[in-house]
Design an enzyme around this catalytic site. Structure first.
Site, short mmCIF file in Angstrom:
data_model
loop_
_atom_site.label_atom_id
_atom_site.label_comp_id
_atom_site.label_asym_id
_atom_site.label_seq_id
_atom_site.Cartn_x
_atom_site.Cartn_y
_atom_site.Cartn_z
N LYS A 1 51.99 18.74 -14.91
CA LYS A 1 50.80 19.38 -15.49
C LYS A 1 50.25 20.44 -14.52
O LYS A 1 49.97 21.58 -14.90
CB LYS A 1 49.73 18.31 -15.76
N THR B 1 41.12 18.44 -13.75
CA THR B 1 42.01 19.52 -13.33
C THR B 1 42.37 20.34 -14.55
O THR B 1 43.04 19.83 -15.47
CB THR B 1 43.31 18.95 -12.70
N LEU C 1 37.93 14.67 -17.41
CA LEU C 1 38.69 14.61 -18.66
C LEU C 1 40.14 15.04 -18.44
O LEU C 1 40.46 15.67 -17.43
CB LEU C 1 38.00 15.50 -19.70
N PRO C 2 41.02 14.72 -19.40
CA PRO C 2 42.44 14.97 -19.18
C PRO C 2 42.83 16.44 -18.99
O PRO C 2 43.59 16.76 -18.09
CB PRO C 2 43.11 14.41 -20.45
N LYS D 1 43.09 24.11 -5.93
CA LYS D 1 43.76 22.82 -6.18
C LYS D 1 45.22 23.04 -6.60
O LYS D 1 46.13 22.37 -6.11
CB LYS D 1 42.97 22.06 -7.25
P1 NAD Z 1 42.91 9.38 -17.95
O1 NAD Z 1 43.73 9.80 -19.10
O2 NAD Z 1 43.15 8.06 -17.29
O3 NAD Z 1 41.35 9.39 -18.37
C1 NAD Z 1 40.74 10.34 -19.19
C2 NAD Z 1 39.59 9.67 -19.93
O4 NAD Z 1 38.89 10.66 -20.68
C3 NAD Z 1 40.04 8.59 -20.92
O5 NAD Z 1 39.34 7.38 -20.68
C4 NAD Z 1 39.70 9.19 -22.29
O6 NAD Z 1 39.33 8.21 -23.25
C5 NAD Z 1 38.52 10.06 -21.92
N1 NAD Z 1 38.25 11.15 -22.87
C6 NAD Z 1 39.11 12.04 -23.41
N2 NAD Z 1 38.46 12.92 -24.21
C7 NAD Z 1 37.15 12.54 -24.18
C8 NAD Z 1 35.97 13.05 -24.79
N3 NAD Z 1 35.99 14.11 -25.61
N4 NAD Z 1 34.79 12.42 -24.54
C9 NAD Z 1 34.74 11.35 -23.72
N5 NAD Z 1 35.82 10.83 -23.10
C10 NAD Z 1 37.01 11.42 -23.33
O7 NAD Z 1 43.01 10.57 -16.88
P2 NAD Z 1 42.77 10.48 -15.30
O8 NAD Z 1 44.03 10.04 -14.62
O9 NAD Z 1 41.49 9.78 -15.04
O10 NAD Z 1 42.63 12.03 -14.95
C11 NAD Z 1 41.44 12.76 -15.26
C12 NAD Z 1 41.57 14.15 -14.65
O11 NAD Z 1 41.77 14.03 -13.24
C13 NAD Z 1 42.78 14.94 -15.19
O12 NAD Z 1 42.37 16.27 -15.37
C14 NAD Z 1 43.82 14.81 -14.08
O13 NAD Z 1 44.72 15.91 -14.03
C15 NAD Z 1 42.94 14.76 -12.85
N6 NAD Z 1 43.53 14.07 -11.69
C16 NAD Z 1 44.16 12.88 -11.85
C17 NAD Z 1 44.72 12.25 -10.72
C18 NAD Z 1 45.42 10.91 -10.85
O14 NAD Z 1 46.08 10.50 -9.88
N7 NAD Z 1 45.30 10.22 -11.99
C19 NAD Z 1 44.62 12.85 -9.46
C20 NAD Z 1 43.93 14.05 -9.32
C21 NAD Z 1 43.38 14.66 -10.44
#
Ligand code: NAD
Length: 298
Positions: free
Chosen positions: A247, A97, A65-66, A172
């Site tokens: 973030k 994260t 999740l975000p 991390k």
């Molecule tokens: P994203 O915004 O693409 O995806 C998040 C998903 O969670 C969305 O599809 C949203 O609809 C869903 N969501 C939100 N609240 C929800 C709920 N209550 N129930 C069900 N679904 C819900 O984010 P992302 O890029 O996939 O990143 C996810 C995590 O991974 C974050 O914490 C981010 O910091 C971490 N991260 C991202 C990257 C990257 O390169 N994108 C790299 C390392 C870590």
């Protein structure tokens, strides 16, 4: 093979869930976005109508999740009812994260209700999620780590046990804080060389064989056209966004405040990346911090 509930199918969670399906697990998905769920259903997942429905028959729950508030509301908000429907001994793996304090709160709550919990944030980005080569940095007790490991191996290549619950998140953000400092410092040094008539490719070679050597010079040079197939040579597209680095630096500074640590380099990196984002570069790869030094010269 396990029954796995996967919650949060965004840029990272979508391909991670797909890799679990590919590995033969029965995966039930839930996301607030219908289209994110449809993509996974096409790949063989079962779709749930609520998070509680998704976890009902799961041996393992994975969330991606975000931010901390989403993780907190999913697991700690009783109106979601997760703890009333999960089977005894279900293992929860949160790969989002988030801040370590929230991970510890969620872990304590789930453990008290009879469930396992590990925080398992990742390094490796969207490309690593798609290729199944992520690095997982896990916090949790030995038993829960051992239970989580075979599942994480279906989505990643390196699985580290950092310590107790919350330690994965700390490790991390320490790593990413250092990375941001290295990226800004390398950019600054390269631009100083350019301003004094040096070729950045030659300067990069010199630093690679000298004491300034670091990961950014080896694999991710921030100066355009020094290295092929990196974001700097592709208009800073792809890679790891400035806003995601911001973030992580915010989480690092919160953690530093709580532990009363001295982190001036991290604080400066946070200011630099925030300023860069405020100038409209939040969606670019984080190596675009190089432009902050080079653009000021033209
Ligand atoms: P994203 O915004 O693409 O995806 C998040 C998903 O969670 C969305 O599809 C949203 O609809 C869903 N969501 C939100 N609240 C929800 C709920 N209550 N129930 C069900 N679904 C819900 O984010 P992302 O890029 O996939 O990143 C996810 C995590 O991974 C974050 O914490 C981010 O910091 C971490 N991260 C991202 C990257 C990257 O390169 N994108 C790299 C390392 C870590």
């Amino acid at each position: 093979m396990a029954n796995i509930a996967f919650i949060g199918l965004g840029n990272m969670g979508g391909p991670m869930a797909a890799n679990l399906i590919q590995s033969g697990h029965k995966v039930t998905v839930f996301d607030l976005s219908e289209s994110a769920m449809s993509t996974l259903v096409e790949q063989g997942a079962q779709q749930a109508n609520t998070a509680a429905d998704a976890v009902k028959h799961a041996d393992v729950v994975v969330s991606m999740l975000p931010a901390g508030k989403h993780v907190e509301s999913l697991y700690l908000d009783d109106s979601n009812g997760l703890k009333h429907v999960m089977g005894a001994g279900t293992l929860v793996i949160d790969s989002s994260t988030i801040d370590s304090a929230t991970a510890q709160r969620v872990g304590k709550y789930l453990n008290a209700a009879g469930f396992g919990f590990v925080d398992a944030p990742v390094s490796g980005g969207v490309a690593g999620a798609a290729a199944g080569t992520l690095t997982f940095i896990v916090g949790g007790c030995h038993n829960h780590f051992e239970q989580a490991k075979p599942i994480l191996e279906n989505m990643g290549k390196n699985i580290f046990h950092a310590g107790e619950v919350g330690a994965g998140q700390v490790a991390k953000i320490c790593n990413n804080m250092l990375l941001s400092v290295l990226m800004a410092g390398t950019s600054e040094a390269l631009q100083l060389a350019i301003d004094n008539g040096l070729d950045p490719a030659v300067m990069s070679d010199i630093m690679l064989q000298s004491s300034g050597r670091n990961w950014t010079l080896e694999l991710y040079n921030p100066c355009p056209d020094v290295m092929p197939n990196v974001p700097s040579s592709n208009d800073y597209k792809g890679g790891f966004m400035v806003d995601l680095m911001r973030k992580d630096l915010g989480l690092a500074m919160e953690t530093s405040l709580q532990s009363q640590s001295t982190t001036p380099m991290g604080a400066l990196a946070q200011s630099l990346f925030s300023f860069h984002s405020a100038n409209g570069h939040g969606q670019k790869d984080f190596s675009s911090i190089f432009e902050m030094f080079s653009k000021n010269k033209s």
